[in-house]
Design a protein around this motif. Structure first.
Motif, short mmCIF file in Angstrom:
data_model
loop_
_atom_site.label_atom_id
_atom_site.label_comp_id
_atom_site.label_asym_id
_atom_site.label_seq_id
_atom_site.Cartn_x
_atom_site.Cartn_y
_atom_site.Cartn_z
N ILE A 47 0.83 -1.20 0.00
CA ILE A 47 0.00 0.00 0.00
C ILE A 47 0.87 1.25 0.00
N HIS A 87 1.12 3.92 -3.17
CA HIS A 87 0.84 5.36 -3.13
C HIS A 87 2.01 6.17 -3.69
N LEU A 95 -2.62 -0.89 -4.94
CA LEU A 95 -3.42 -0.28 -3.88
C LEU A 95 -4.69 -1.08 -3.61
N TYR A 154 -5.20 -3.04 -0.09
CA TYR A 154 -6.28 -2.68 0.84
C TYR A 154 -7.27 -3.83 1.04
N LEU A 179 -7.86 -5.72 4.55
CA LEU A 179 -9.21 -5.80 5.12
C LEU A 179 -9.57 -7.25 5.45
#
Length: 67
Positions: free
Chosen positions: A22, A26, A47, A51, A55
């Motif tokens: 992640i 970015h 990304l 993510y 999660l």
């Protein structure tokens, strides 16, 4: 024009170690937008994968254990 190396590394890290993927995603996203290098979609994929995996790895146990 070659792909942004950080975007490729971010994609690999997103699968193996999501937080690093992640972060690198970015940075790669910003680099590709600024310089016009190829790899913008790779950074986006890193990304999304990072993510979602984060999660799943953190969110599902929390929900199942009722915390």
């Amino acid at each position: 024009m070659p792909y942004n190396k950080l975007a490729v590394a971010a994609l690999v890290c997103a699968v193996l170690v999501p937080p690093f993927g992640i972060l690198m995603g970015h940075i790669a996203w910003a680099q590709t937008a600024r310089t016009g290098e190829r790899g913008h979609r790779l950074a986006l994929a890193a990304l999304v994968i990072g993510y979602v995996e984060l999660l799943v790895l953190c969110g599902v146990p929390i929900v199942l254990l009722g915390f």
